[in-house]
Design an enzyme around this catalytic site. Structure first.
Site, short mmCIF file in Angstrom:
data_model
loop_
_atom_site.label_atom_id
_atom_site.label_comp_id
_atom_site.label_asym_id
_atom_site.label_seq_id
_atom_site.Cartn_x
_atom_site.Cartn_y
_atom_site.Cartn_z
N TYR A 38 13.87 -12.21 -0.72
CA TYR A 38 13.87 -10.76 -0.91
C TYR A 38 15.28 -10.19 -0.95
CZ TYR A 38 8.95 -11.13 0.61
OH TYR A 38 7.62 -11.48 0.75
N HIS A 96 7.68 -20.53 2.04
CA HIS A 96 7.29 -19.45 1.14
C HIS A 96 6.25 -19.90 0.10
CE1 HIS A 96 9.01 -15.40 -0.46
NE2 HIS A 96 7.71 -15.47 -0.68
#
Length: 262
Positions: A38, A96
């Site tokens: 992010y 992830h």
């Protein structure tokens, strides 16, 4: 793990991200979710630092990206994430995606070491199918605490929910509002009208009824509060059944590197 958290995907304006995290925590949120990919871990950490909330009261999670999943990179990148976040431990660390450099034994071995060193408290995975999740459970020495996946009334994830429940794994829903599409679903709006709520709040309440933690992204105080007030919405069996009967499979996140049989 608090069942409603603040997601920070695409919240990449540093000042806005910091302010949204601070606002959420001071409103009552205690679960903050971010990721290496992010690009906002520093801003998230600053928001936690600025909020009038003790660090030990915050459930903080981040994720290791797919190009950092060999043993040494897991360890090094996690320490870098902690430095950016300004913390000396993580409540939850996710893989992830089961993609890129992911190797169950090597990757999870590094996660186990981080647990043993006291740097992370729990191991999580994200975007894992039941087969990937089963393999991870069998490989890791420590429990797999959570699997974070896309889930909302238009993608109910029944098979995955059943498998997670059988194996004592928490489910965490990202994109729990289907990128805003829940607001256009008649069933959700009908239930919302019944409860003097919004379709957004009903969707989050439905996830809670399923025992699933939701981490909707929000940046403005208005949206952060709207999501927070979903905790006051109590759906009855008729409401839940009506939402279950939507029976759609509308996946919003499907990158090229997503696992097969996705």
């Amino acid at each position: 793990m608090p069942m409603l958290g603040l997601g920070t995907w695409q919240n990449d304006d540093p000042s806005e991200c910091t302010e949204s995290v601070k606002t959420a925590l001071e409103m009552g949120y205690r679960h903050i979710d971010t990721a290496q990919a992010y690009g906002n871990e520093e801003a998230v950490g600053e928001g936690i630092e600025q909020a009038d909330v003790d660090r030990e009261d915050v459930f903080l999670a981040t994720k290791v990206w797919i190009d950092q999943l060999n043993h040494d990179d897991v360890v090094e990148s996690t320490k870098e994430s902690m430095e950016k976040l300004g913390v000396d431990y993580l409540d939850l660390l996710y893989i992830h995606w089961p993609s890129g450099d992911y190797d169950p034994e090597e990757t999870l071995g590094a996660f186990d070491e981080l647990v043993e060193e006291g740097l992370i408290e729990r191991i999580g995975v994200s975007n894992f199918t039941p087969d990937h999740l089963e393999e991870a459970i069998e490989t890791a020495e420590n429990p797999i605490f959570a699997n974070q996946v896309e889930m909302h009334p238009l993608l109910p994830q029944e098979e995955l929910r059943e498998f997670a429940e059988e194996n004592d794994v928490e489910l965490v829903a990202y994109s729990p509002l289907a990128r805003g599409d829940v607001m256009d679903v008649d069933v959700l709006n009908d239930v919302a009208e019944k409860h003097d709520a919004s379709a957004v709040q009903v969707s989050l309440a439905w996830l809670r009824e399923k025992g699933v933690t939701a981490i909707p992204k929000a940046t403005s105080e208005e949206h952060i509060r709207d999501n927070w007030e979903s905790l006051a919405v109590d759906l009855d069996e008729e409401d839940v059944q009506a939402i279950d009967d939507i029976d759609e499979t509308d996946r919003k996140v499907n990158p090229d590197f997503a696992p097969d049989a996705w």
